[in-house]
Design a protein around this motif. Structure first.
Motif, PDB file in Angstrom:
ATOM      1  N   TYR A  33       2.004  -5.420   0.166  1.00 34.60           N
ATOM      2  CA  TYR A  33       1.578  -4.318   1.016  1.00 34.60           C
ATOM      3  C   TYR A  33       0.224  -4.630   1.646  1.00 34.60           C
ATOM      4  CZ  TYR A  33       4.699  -1.717  -2.198  1.00 34.60           C
ATOM      5  OH  TYR A  33       5.740  -1.286  -2.968  1.00 34.60           O
ATOM      6  N   TYR A  35      -2.912  -2.325   3.269  1.00 32.64           N
ATOM      7  CA  TYR A  35      -3.502  -1.012   3.507  1.00 32.64           C
ATOM      8  C   TYR A  35      -4.843  -1.208   4.194  1.00 32.64           C
ATOM      9  CZ  TYR A  35      -0.164   1.135   0.230  1.00 32.64           C
ATOM     10  OH  TYR A  35       0.980   1.578  -0.400  1.00 32.64           O
ATOM     11  N   GLN A  37      -8.651   0.782   4.671  1.00 34.21           N
ATOM     12  CA  GLN A  37      -9.494   1.828   4.116  1.00 34.21           C
ATOM     13  C   GLN A  37     -10.810   1.852   4.881  1.00 34.21           C
ATOM     14  OE1 GLN A  37     -10.708   1.506  -0.071  1.00 34.21           O
ATOM     15  NE2 GLN A  37     -10.550   3.738  -0.269  1.00 34.21           N
ATOM     16  N   LEU A  43      -6.445   5.492   1.654  1.00 37.55           N
ATOM     17  CA  LEU A  43      -5.725   4.262   1.960  1.00 37.55           C
ATOM     18  C   LEU A  43      -4.659   4.520   3.012  1.00 37.55           C
ATOM     19  CD1 LEU A  43      -5.318   3.062  -1.709  1.00 37.55           C
ATOM     20  CD2 LEU A  43      -6.804   2.069  -0.001  1.00 37.55           C
ATOM     21  N   PHE A  45      -1.561   3.200   4.969  1.00 38.77           N
ATOM     22  CA  PHE A  45      -0.497   2.199   4.884  1.00 38.77           C
ATOM     23  C   PHE A  45      -0.334   1.487   6.216  1.00 38.77           C
ATOM     24  CE2 PHE A  45       3.434   0.212   3.914  1.00 38.77           C
ATOM     25  CZ  PHE A  45       4.260   0.391   5.012  1.00 38.77           C
ATOM     26  N   TYR A  48       4.724  -3.263   4.811  1.00 40.97           N
ATOM     27  CA  TYR A  48       5.278  -3.513   3.481  1.00 40.97           C
ATOM     28  C   TYR A  48       6.363  -4.570   3.593  1.00 40.97           C
ATOM     29  CZ  TYR A  48       8.632  -2.314  -0.320  1.00 40.97           C
ATOM     30  OH  TYR A  48       9.508  -2.334  -1.369  1.00 40.97           O
ATOM     31  N   ASP A  56       8.711  -3.223   6.560  1.00 36.79           N
ATOM     32  CA  ASP A  56       8.475  -1.862   7.032  1.00 36.79           C
ATOM     33  C   ASP A  56       7.149  -1.885   7.781  1.00 36.79           C
ATOM     34  OD1 ASP A  56       8.237   1.408   5.374  1.00 36.79           O
ATOM     35  OD2 ASP A  56       7.780   0.786   7.419  1.00 36.79           O
ATOM     36  N   SER A  58       6.073   0.490   9.826  1.00 38.50           N
ATOM     37  CA  SER A  58       5.858   1.822  10.379  1.00 38.50           C
ATOM     38  C   SER A  58       4.402   2.265  10.392  1.00 38.50           C
ATOM     39  CB  SER A  58       6.696   2.845   9.604  1.00 38.50           C
ATOM     40  OG  SER A  58       6.325   2.858   8.238  1.00 38.50           O
TER      41      SER A  58
ATOM     42  N   PHE B  88      -7.024   8.257  -6.817  1.00 40.51           N
ATOM     43  CA  PHE B  88      -5.961   8.387  -5.828  1.00 40.51           C
ATOM     44  C   PHE B  88      -4.615   8.610  -6.525  1.00 40.51           C
ATOM     45  CE2 PHE B  88      -8.102   7.103  -1.979  1.00 40.51           C
ATOM     46  CZ  PHE B  88      -9.086   6.225  -2.381  1.00 40.51           C
ATOM     47  N   GLY B  99      10.702   3.082   0.179  1.00 43.23           N
ATOM     48  CA  GLY B  99      10.213   1.716   0.248  1.00 43.23           C
ATOM     49  C   GLY B  99       8.742   1.531  -0.003  1.00 43.23           C
ATOM     50  N   LYS B 100       7.929   2.569   0.113  1.00 43.36           N
ATOM     51  CA  LYS B 100       6.504   2.361   0.001  1.00 43.36           C
ATOM     52  C   LYS B 100       5.860   3.566  -0.658  1.00 43.36           C
ATOM     53  CE  LYS B 100       5.603   4.263   4.606  1.00 43.36           C
ATOM     54  NZ  LYS B 100       6.987   4.440   5.079  1.00 43.36           N
ATOM     55  N   SER B 101       4.690   3.306  -1.211  1.00 41.86           N
ATOM     56  CA  SER B 101       3.908   4.381  -1.805  1.00 41.86           C
ATOM     57  C   SER B 101       2.965   4.963  -0.765  1.00 41.86           C
ATOM     58  CB  SER B 101       3.091   3.850  -2.980  1.00 41.86           C
ATOM     59  OG  SER B 101       3.923   3.481  -4.054  1.00 41.86           O
ATOM     60  N   PHE B 103      -0.321   7.110  -0.240  1.00 37.64           N
ATOM     61  CA  PHE B 103      -1.504   7.501  -0.989  1.00 37.64           C
ATOM     62  C   PHE B 103      -2.085   8.809  -0.469  1.00 37.64           C
ATOM     63  CE2 PHE B 103      -2.925   4.089  -3.861  1.00 37.64           C
ATOM     64  CZ  PHE B 103      -1.952   3.138  -3.588  1.00 37.64           C
ATOM     65  N   GLY B 104      -2.596   9.618  -1.405  1.00 34.03           N
ATOM     66  CA  GLY B 104      -3.425  10.744  -1.026  1.00 34.03           C
ATOM     67  C   GLY B 104      -4.788  10.240  -0.589  1.00 34.03           C
ATOM     68  N   ASP B 105      -5.618  11.132  -0.059  1.00 32.54           N
ATOM     69  CA  ASP B 105      -6.937  10.735   0.427  1.00 32.54           C
ATOM     70  C   ASP B 105      -7.956  10.552  -0.694  1.00 32.54           C
ATOM     71  OD1 ASP B 105      -6.771  12.618   3.541  1.00 32.54           O
ATOM     72  OD2 ASP B 105      -6.187  10.563   3.049  1.00 32.54           O
TER      73      ASP B 105
END
Lengths: 114, 113
Positions: A33, A35, A37, A43, A45, A48, A56, A58, B88, B99-101, B103-105
């Motif tokens: 992955y 990410y 920040q 985080l 996205f 992936y 992915d 997106s 987080f 497919g993906k995680s 995340f919260g802020d």
């Protein structure tokens, strides 16, 4: 290696230049992955990769961003024609696979676009 | 798309006080994970919850997953200065969102000694 390795750790570039960020995941991890920040933020996205499946994409914010993963291992995130708003820490993470989602993060690349 | 919201954004406590952060998803999750990011560091995995209503404990930390698998919480009892950082949650969706995680802020915890 023992963990996820990212390089460079810091990158300063001029607006309009292209940059490449590298991620070397943990050996045997099929999921990777990216990410982003921003300072003091969560985080975001980006992309992936899971095994040989189509990635992915997106989360990529614009067509200036692209990523590839060669041989199911090392990944490169490329940002073309960098803008100041691209300045952030770019984090890479890997996991064993789709159904083992414990993410191991690298230390990130701090990108500064002047 | 799937959204994960986390509150509060910041929490300042006196050492010894308790702390709780809450995570809510817009969709039903297959699992949820919690990570801790120390200042200047990268996120480090704490725990994963999978079952509806699941509760897990790690020393002074208690993690809960809601019955509907759309919310979760992390509670720290008697905070210490070593608990400082941003916590987080990351939710993995079902079906097309699997497919993906996401995340919260994050919730940034500061502890005053």
């Amino acid at each position: 290696g023992a963990g996820v390795s990212q390089s460079p750790s810091n990158k300063v570039t001029e607006k309009g230049k292209d940059v490449e960020l590298r991620c070397d995941p943990i050996s045997g991890h099929t999921a990777l992955y990216w990410y982003r920040q921003s300072l003091g933020q969560g985080l975001e996205f980006l992309i992936y990769f899971q095994g040989n499946s189509a990635p992915d994409k997106s989360g990529l914010p614009s067509d200036r961003f692209s990523a590839e993963r060669t041989g199911g291992s090392v990944s490169t995130l490329t940002i073309q024609r960098t803008q100041q708003e691209d300045s952030a820490v770019y984090l890479c993470a890997s996991s064993l696979g789709r159904y083992n989602e414990k993410l191991f993060f690298g230390s990130g690349t701090q990108l500064s676009v002047l | 798309g799937q959204q994960v919201m986390q509150i509060p954004q910041y929490q300042h406590v006196q050492e010894g006080e308790d702390f709780t952060t809450y995570c809510n998803s817009s969709t039903t999750l297959s699992n949820i994970q919690w990570y801790k990011q120390r200042p200047g560091g990268h996120p480090v995995f704490l725990i994963q919850l999978v079952k509806s209503g699941e509760v897990k404990k790690q020393k002074r930390l208690t993690f809960q997953f809601g019955e509907a698998k759309k919310n979760s919480s992390l509670h720290i009892t008697a905070t210490q200065t070593t608990d400082v950082g941003t916590y987080f949650c990351a939710g993995r969706g079902q079906g097309a969102n699997a497919g993906k995680s996401t995340f919260g802020d994050g919730t940034t915890l500061t502890v005053k000694p």
